[in-house]
Design a protein around this motif. Structure first.
Motif: not given
Length: 403
Positions: A100-102, A141-147
């Motif tokens: 998520y930080e990336v 990966t979808n949650r990373a995009v949302l974050a």
């Protein structure tokens, strides 16, 4: 619950760019990246895998029940690579936090660089098409995009440019030169290629490019409606004039001496001229700056602005971390719900089996003795109860996760 999620990564923080490039080449070379990643999955080294690489990062996000140690690292490539030993390992919630930080550019070489999110989404789509991302990594990966979108929308981490070229164009626009201005670019390296891109975007068409290699100058000038390419030594006889001069060369000494600047001016006054010097060391001689009253935009000034803007972005990082923490909690809930849905996925078929057994075996004789209307009523009652029984445990499980 999340311990089977892992990240192995090599970044600018713990390796030289050359080492990262060598490891990227090892993964993507040979039979190709798709075959290589598929081999890892088919060999049972990983269950699902997501791969991404940039100029300063290589990242493997994967799920596995194996122990991720030195032996595991070596199994990632058919031949031993020095960079494998340097791969940093993140596990469980820490792996998700790093991803998520990336994605939110908190961990980027340039904090707030939005380009990284686009690169990750391209990698996500690539791995999905190759069948390497299953339900687990799809969720993460979808949650990373949302974050990341949340970070960009609710912080100012991406504001205030830190690009020298971008800042030079912002400084230029402060002086509002006409779109019909005569632009002279001295040098055709990567920096002035970016300058030319900005100039085209802003609608400038009258651009002359001077470079040591004529073909390179002509190639860059060809991108403008009224573009001309010259060899660098032709500047000493240049009479076309200019309103804005961009200069950035690889020369060890100043390219724009007082004599050359006087030639470029011709019969025009220096007071209305803008000179943007992006050279390191400076391409405009100090004597030229002292002798002529033009507007001078120097790289040291631009670097100072970039440092101020970067400091501004770093002040937004704390707020970005809070957003990441919130999304991690939401991800845990979403993933736990998904685990329950998977566990409950057999409930409908099991209930149907019970109903079928009851009708065809246990109560078959009693049902055969019923008249058609009563039996039809019994069928409707059992079908209603079957549907209701399927929904009750699913709803109860979701409510338990929320609580």
């Amino acid at each position: 619950m999340l311990q089977h999620f892992h990240i192995l990564t090599l970044t600018h923080r713990n390796a030289k760019l050359k080492e990262i490039g060598e490891l990227v080449a090892a993964f993507e070379g040979g039979t190709g990246l798709q075959d290589h990643l598929t081999r890892l999955r088919d060999a049972g080294i990983v269950k699902e895998v997501f791969y991404a690489s940039t100029c300063n990062r290589i990242l493997l996000l994967f799920t596995t029940d194996r122990r991720v140690d030195d032996s595991f690292r070596q199994s990632l490539l058919p031949h031993s690579e020095p960079g494998l030993a340097k791969l940093r390992h993140f596990n469980g919630l820490n792996a998700l936090r790093h991803l998520y930080e990336v994605a939110g550019s908190i961990d980027s070489l340039v904090v707030g660089e939005r380009q990284i999110l686009g690169q990750l989404r391209e990698s996500q789509e690539m791995c999905r098409k190759w069948g390497l991302i299953g339900d687990d990594l799809r969720i993460i990966t979808n949650r990373a995009v949302l974050a990341a979108k949340d970070i960009y929308a609710n912080t100012r981490i991406g504001e205030k440019s830190v690009s020298i070229v971008s800042l030079s164009m912002q400084e230029l626009q402060r002086h509002a030169p006409s779109r019909r201005a005569r632009i002279l670019l001295v040098g055709a390296g990567q920096t002035n290629v970016l300058v030319a891109k900005f100039l085209r975007k802003q609608g400038y068409t009258h651009v002359t490019v001077a470079n040591r290699t004529l073909a390179r100058a002509q190639q860059l000038a060809a991108g403008f409606a009224d573009g001309t390419g010259l060899q660098l030594d032709q500047l000493d006889s240049y009479t076309g004039g200019f309103d804005v001069l961009f200069v950035c060369t690889a020369a060890a000494e100043a390219t724009i001496s007082p004599e050359r600047f006087r030639q470029l001016l011709g019969s025009e006054e220096a007071t209305q001229k803008i000179v943007v010097d992006l050279g390191v060391p400076a391409d405009v001689d100090e004597a030229t700056v002292r002798m002529f009253p033009f507007t001078y935009i120097a790289i040291e000034h631009l670097r100072s602005l970039a440092a101020e803007n970067m400091e501004f972005r770093h002040r937004e990082v704390d707020l970005a971390h809070e957003i990441v923490d919130r999304h991690l909690k939401e991800t845990e809930m979403v993933y736990q719900t998904r685990l329950i849905e998977r566990a409950m996925s057999e409930v409908p078929s099991r209930i149907k089996e019970i109903r079928h057994t009851a009708v065809t075996k246990i109560f078959r004789k009693e049902l055969e003795d019923l008249d058609p209307e009563t039996r039809e009523l019994m069928d409707r009652m059992m079908l209603y109860m079957e549907k209701r029984c399927i929904g009750i445990p699913m709803q109860a499980a979701r409510e338990a996760v929320v609580r």
